[in-house]
Write a protein that holds these residues in place. Structure first.
Motif, PDB file in Angstrom:
ATOM      1  N   LEU A  50       0.564  -1.103   0.211  1.00 31.73           N
ATOM      2  CA  LEU A  50      -0.304  -0.231   0.005  1.00 31.73           C
ATOM      3  C   LEU A  50       0.708   1.037  -0.180  1.00 31.73           C
ATOM      4  O   LEU A  50       0.625   2.147  -1.120  1.00 31.73           O
ATOM      5  CB  LEU A  50      -0.961   0.075   1.614  1.00 31.73           C
ATOM      6  N   THR A  51       1.760   0.953   1.193  1.00 32.78           N
ATOM      7  CA  THR A  51       2.649   2.760   1.250  1.00 32.78           C
ATOM      8  C   THR A  51       3.510   2.896  -0.397  1.00 32.78           C
ATOM      9  O   THR A  51       4.084   3.888  -0.070  1.00 32.78           O
ATOM     10  CB  THR A  51       3.388   2.919   2.706  1.00 32.78           C
ATOM     11  N   ALA A  52       3.661   1.853  -1.080  1.00 37.50           N
ATOM     12  CA  ALA A  52       4.704   1.834  -1.699  1.00 37.50           C
ATOM     13  C   ALA A  52       4.043   2.500  -3.278  1.00 37.50           C
ATOM     14  O   ALA A  52       4.200   3.310  -4.286  1.00 37.50           O
ATOM     15  CB  ALA A  52       5.277   0.148  -2.206  1.00 37.50           C
ATOM     16  N   GLU A  53       2.555   2.734  -3.266  1.00 45.01           N
ATOM     17  CA  GLU A  53       1.825   2.938  -3.915  1.00 45.01           C
ATOM     18  C   GLU A  53       1.265   5.074  -3.570  1.00 45.01           C
ATOM     19  O   GLU A  53       0.002   5.066  -4.681  1.00 45.01           O
ATOM     20  CB  GLU A  53       0.585   2.165  -4.055  1.00 45.01           C
ATOM     21  N   THR A  54       1.633   5.129  -2.866  1.00 47.61           N
ATOM     22  CA  THR A  54       1.184   6.809  -2.673  1.00 47.61           C
ATOM     23  C   THR A  54       2.380   7.467  -1.388  1.00 47.61           C
ATOM     24  O   THR A  54       2.545   6.434  -0.701  1.00 47.61           O
ATOM     25  CB  THR A  54      -0.087   6.718  -1.245  1.00 47.61           C
ATOM     26  N   ASP A  55       1.963   8.621  -1.318  1.00 47.92           N
ATOM     27  CA  ASP A  55       2.588   9.553  -0.719  1.00 47.92           C
ATOM     28  C   ASP A  55       2.144  10.043   0.586  1.00 47.92           C
ATOM     29  O   ASP A  55       2.593  10.444   1.355  1.00 47.92           O
ATOM     30  CB  ASP A  55       3.579  11.070  -1.510  1.00 47.92           C
ATOM     31  N   GLU A  56       0.971   9.928   0.443  1.00 52.78           N
ATOM     32  CA  GLU A  56       0.456  10.472   1.817  1.00 52.78           C
ATOM     33  C   GLU A  56       0.553   9.898   2.264  1.00 52.78           C
ATOM     34  O   GLU A  56       0.960   8.599   2.598  1.00 52.78           O
ATOM     35  CB  GLU A  56      -1.405  10.615   1.906  1.00 52.78           C
ATOM     36  N   ASN A  57      -0.277   9.885   3.596  1.00 54.25           N
ATOM     37  CA  ASN A  57      -0.028   9.108   5.669  1.00 54.25           C
ATOM     38  C   ASN A  57      -1.086   8.500   5.456  1.00 54.25           C
ATOM     39  O   ASN A  57      -2.275   8.996   5.236  1.00 54.25           O
ATOM     40  CB  ASN A  57       0.269  10.072   6.107  1.00 54.25           C
ATOM     41  N   ILE A  58      -0.852   7.362   6.019  1.00 51.01           N
ATOM     42  CA  ILE A  58      -1.972   6.218   5.947  1.00 51.01           C
ATOM     43  C   ILE A  58      -1.587   6.229   7.495  1.00 51.01           C
ATOM     44  O   ILE A  58      -0.726   5.742   7.845  1.00 51.01           O
ATOM     45  CB  ILE A  58      -1.530   4.814   5.163  1.00 51.01           C
ATOM     46  N   ILE A  59      -2.238   6.113   8.368  1.00 45.55           N
ATOM     47  CA  ILE A  59      -2.999   6.063   9.421  1.00 45.55           C
ATOM     48  C   ILE A  59      -3.442   4.053   9.799  1.00 45.55           C
ATOM     49  O   ILE A  59      -4.746   3.698   9.053  1.00 45.55           O
ATOM     50  CB  ILE A  59      -3.507   7.248  10.547  1.00 45.55           C
ATOM     51  N   PRO A  60      -3.251   3.207  10.293  1.00 41.88           N
ATOM     52  CA  PRO A  60      -3.740   2.100  10.555  1.00 41.88           C
ATOM     53  C   PRO A  60      -4.405   1.890  11.984  1.00 41.88           C
ATOM     54  O   PRO A  60      -3.876   2.426  12.804  1.00 41.88           O
ATOM     55  CB  PRO A  60      -2.645   0.818  10.578  1.00 41.88           C
ATOM     56  N   ILE A  61      -5.262   1.972  11.653  1.00 43.40           N
ATOM     57  CA  ILE A  61      -6.579   1.630  12.732  1.00 43.40           C
ATOM     58  C   ILE A  61      -7.166  -0.027  13.121  1.00 43.40           C
ATOM     59  O   ILE A  61      -7.320  -1.280  12.113  1.00 43.40           O
ATOM     60  CB  ILE A  61      -8.145   1.756  13.059  1.00 43.40           C
ATOM     61  N   THR A  62      -6.457  -0.214  14.238  1.00 46.65           N
ATOM     62  CA  THR A  62      -6.842  -2.297  14.399  1.00 46.65           C
ATOM     63  C   THR A  62      -8.501  -2.184  15.510  1.00 46.65           C
ATOM     64  O   THR A  62      -8.380  -1.606  16.462  1.00 46.65           O
ATOM     65  CB  THR A  62      -5.520  -3.080  14.858  1.00 46.65           C
ATOM     66  N   TYR A  63      -9.450  -2.445  14.710  1.00 50.20           N
ATOM     67  CA  TYR A  63     -10.432  -3.430  16.301  1.00 50.20           C
ATOM     68  C   TYR A  63     -10.038  -3.835  17.064  1.00 50.20           C
ATOM     69  O   TYR A  63      -9.340  -4.120  17.641  1.00 50.20           O
ATOM     70  CB  TYR A  63     -11.489  -3.809  15.903  1.00 50.20           C
ATOM     71  N   MET A  64      -9.975  -3.471  18.611  1.00 53.35           N
ATOM     72  CA  MET A  64     -10.261  -4.199  19.322  1.00 53.35           C
ATOM     73  C   MET A  64      -9.342  -6.289  19.108  1.00 53.35           C
ATOM     74  O   MET A  64      -8.892  -6.666  19.972  1.00 53.35           O
ATOM     75  CB  MET A  64     -10.782  -4.275  20.778  1.00 53.35           C
ATOM     76  N   ASN A  65     -10.527  -6.085  18.607  1.00 53.46           N
ATOM     77  CA  ASN A  65     -10.447  -8.247  18.035  1.00 53.46           C
ATOM     78  C   ASN A  65      -9.222  -8.316  17.304  1.00 53.46           C
ATOM     79  O   ASN A  65      -9.815  -8.900  16.112  1.00 53.46           O
ATOM     80  CB  ASN A  65     -11.701  -7.991  17.157  1.00 53.46           C
ATOM     81  N   SER A  66      -8.306  -8.417  17.636  1.00 52.46           N
ATOM     82  CA  SER A  66      -6.934  -8.396  16.390  1.00 52.46           C
ATOM     83  C   SER A  66      -6.056  -8.794  18.196  1.00 52.46           C
ATOM     84  O   SER A  66      -6.121  -8.290  19.156  1.00 52.46           O
ATOM     85  CB  SER A  66      -6.613  -6.986  16.237  1.00 52.46           C
ATOM     86  N   TYR A  67      -5.019  -9.246  17.403  1.00 54.99           N
ATOM     87  CA  TYR A  67      -4.096  -9.575  18.504  1.00 54.99           C
ATOM     88  C   TYR A  67      -2.976  -8.486  18.337  1.00 54.99           C
ATOM     89  O   TYR A  67      -2.667  -7.698  18.262  1.00 54.99           O
ATOM     90  CB  TYR A  67      -2.788 -11.057  17.650  1.00 54.99           C
ATOM     91  N   ALA A  68      -1.952  -8.878  19.700  1.00 55.80           N
ATOM     92  CA  ALA A  68      -1.782  -7.828  20.351  1.00 55.80           C
ATOM     93  C   ALA A  68      -0.198  -7.850  19.398  1.00 55.80           C
ATOM     94  O   ALA A  68       0.137  -6.052  19.128  1.00 55.80           O
ATOM     95  CB  ALA A  68      -0.553  -8.617  21.487  1.00 55.80           C
ATOM     96  N   ASP A  69       0.559  -8.274  18.587  1.00 53.66           N
ATOM     97  CA  ASP A  69       0.723  -8.062  17.634  1.00 53.66           C
ATOM     98  C   ASP A  69       0.842  -6.587  16.871  1.00 53.66           C
ATOM     99  O   ASP A  69       1.070  -5.976  16.074  1.00 53.66           O
ATOM    100  CB  ASP A  69       2.076  -9.563  16.362  1.00 53.66           C
ATOM    101  N   LEU A  70      -0.796  -7.484  16.062  1.00 51.68           N
ATOM    102  CA  LEU A  70      -1.260  -6.016  15.548  1.00 51.68           C
ATOM    103  C   LEU A  70      -1.517  -4.900  15.874  1.00 51.68           C
ATOM    104  O   LEU A  70      -1.176  -3.525  15.161  1.00 51.68           O
ATOM    105  CB  LEU A  70      -2.589  -6.965  15.012  1.00 51.68           C
ATOM    106  N   LYS A  71      -2.243  -4.787  17.225  1.00 48.62           N
ATOM    107  CA  LYS A  71      -2.161  -3.656  17.991  1.00 48.62           C
ATOM    108  C   LYS A  71      -0.894  -2.840  17.721  1.00 48.62           C
ATOM    109  O   LYS A  71       0.021  -1.432  17.915  1.00 48.62           O
ATOM    110  CB  LYS A  71      -2.515  -3.910  19.006  1.00 48.62           C
ATOM    111  N   ALA A  72       0.365  -4.184  18.574  1.00 42.56           N
ATOM    112  CA  ALA A  72       1.736  -3.254  17.431  1.00 42.56           C
ATOM    113  C   ALA A  72       1.970  -2.696  16.376  1.00 42.56           C
ATOM    114  O   ALA A  72       3.194  -1.615  16.406  1.00 42.56           O
ATOM    115  CB  ALA A  72       2.711  -4.034  18.201  1.00 42.56           C
ATOM    116  N   PHE A  73       1.815  -2.615  15.493  1.00 42.93           N
ATOM    117  CA  PHE A  73       2.155  -2.703  14.323  1.00 42.93           C
ATOM    118  C   PHE A  73       1.320  -1.276  13.761  1.00 42.93           C
ATOM    119  O   PHE A  73       2.693  -0.694  13.410  1.00 42.93           O
ATOM    120  CB  PHE A  73       1.658  -3.691  13.109  1.00 42.93           C
ATOM    121  N   CYS A  74       0.450  -1.576  14.490  1.00 44.06           N
ATOM    122  CA  CYS A  74      -0.531   0.285  14.029  1.00 44.06           C
ATOM    123  C   CYS A  74       0.272   1.126  15.008  1.00 44.06           C
ATOM    124  O   CYS A  74      -0.125   2.518  14.746  1.00 44.06           O
ATOM    125  CB  CYS A  74      -1.766  -0.763  14.424  1.00 44.06           C
TER     126      CYS A  74
END
Length: 373
Positions: A134-158
């Protein structure tokens, strides 16, 4: 991605320390099991707190010190100051409890097979690869949001990428925060909650579903043309609800109030009278007038609980016999609860959930950002 019945597949489980229930515990009758659980709890006293998620079966929640949704329960555990937190939920919930409880507290999941399929649809390794695309296709800033229903490593990634966590109650605020920080939002793992939130904010024309592994689907190049990118994930319980279930309920109960969870499809949320989290669903029924009818569009065990807790209200399941329970929650068998409690009495900790220190620290950042909003 086609909706499919979830079957037990050990490759889906994040943790590899799966312990089988000892044979002596597999055929316990309810009376004996209840007596042994109560005896173990009496012995352990304040050293243990049991958390029962709203979607758990009666035989679990009747022993719980606290009943509620996932993050609410984690906060109760942190405030309880018990040595052992036994979480009657699924893996990501126990991880959240481990993140926010004291290091001296041990979080125990009675069965390690209780692994949420939706959380498994967006694991951090998958997202990391897709994020690079995704980030290779745009210079704009993408902010990730993860729902609480996700693993801790995804929360850390966000957290690493400037994003945050949200619940079904505050997803709209998380979106507003993200757009203050950046230009676009990647929301995961639940596309339905993301879409319903976009509609709430009047941004329904600015979203796209994205499955990075579908060769015939939206490309990353096309995805970044939109302000809201929805990861291809869903809850297999809430995905089953359809508009015709609401039509049928209104035929059978013309005065019924229909309330559904925002993990449901957009057209179901639009057809319902109210959409809200499990806490909202519980509040609406608790505040209902005697004789009112409420049709509940969420996991069936919460409907059963509300029927027992509020007999003066006519509480009915939205989809009747078509309703299903959560396969992951089902793995928390009361026999497993008996086993882990008696093991604690014997001085042995089973099925401890531990989030790696660096991961825990970053996931806490994502949670803190949510609390700030």
């Amino acid at each position: 991605m086609e909706t499919a019945e979830f079957e037990t597949d050990l490759s889906l489980f994040k943790y590899d320390n799966l312990e089988q229930l000892p044979p002596a515990y597999r055929e316990l009758e309810e009376d004996e099991r209840t007596e042994r659980i109560e005896r173990a709890l009496e012995t352990l006293g304040d050293d243990v707190v049991i958390l029962g998620h709203n979607y758990q079966r009666r035989e679990i929640v009747e022993h719980a010190d606290f009943i509620g949704d996932s993050y609410q329960l984690s906060k109760e555990a942190a405030a309880a100051d018990a040595d052992y937190v036994v979480f009657g939920g699924v893996t990501f919930m126990a991880e959240s409890a481990d993140i926010i409880t004291d290091d001296s507290q041990s979080v125990i999941l009675p069965s390690m097979e209780a692994s949420c399929p939706m959380a498994g649809m967006a694991e951090a390794l998958q997202v990391d690869a897709a994020w690079a695309e995704l980030t290779a296709e745009t210079d704009e800033n993408i902010i990730p949001i993860t729902y609480m229903n996700s693993y801790a490593d995804l929360k850390a990634f966000c957290a690493q990428q400037g994003g945050l966590v949200c619940t079904s109650s505050n997803a709209h605020k998380a979106f507003e925060y993200a757009f203050e920080q950046g230009d676009k939002v990647l929301f995961l793992p639940d596309k339905h909650l993301g879409e319903n939130t976009a509609y709430r904010l009047g941004m329904e024309d600015e979203l796209v579903d994205w499955d990075p592994w579908d060769p015939e689907g939206t490309t990353a190049e096309d995805a970044v043309e939109n302000d809201i990118i929805l990861w291809e994930g869903y809850c297999q319980v809430h995905e089953r609800f359809r508009e015709h279930h609401i039509d049928q309920i209104r035929d059978e109960h013309p005065d019924a109030n229909v309330i559904v969870h925002p993990e449901c499809r957009r057209e179901v949320v639009e057809a319902a009278d109210v959409s809200g989290s499990t806490a909202t669903i519980c509040e609406m029924v608790a505040e209902a007038d005697p004789g009112d009818t409420w049709a509940i569009g969420t996991e069936i065990h919460l409907t059963y609980h509300l029927q027992r807790w509020h007999p003066e209200v006519n509480v009915v399941p939205l989809c009747g016999d078509a309703c299903m329970d959560c396969n992951a929650m089902r793995q928390i068998d009361p026999n497993y609860l008996t086993w882990v409690l008696e093991e604690l009495v014997a001085g042995r900790e089973r099925n401890v959930i531990e989030v790696a220190p660096e991961e825990k620290e970053l996931a806490q950042v994502a949670l803190d950002r949510m609390l700030e909003i």
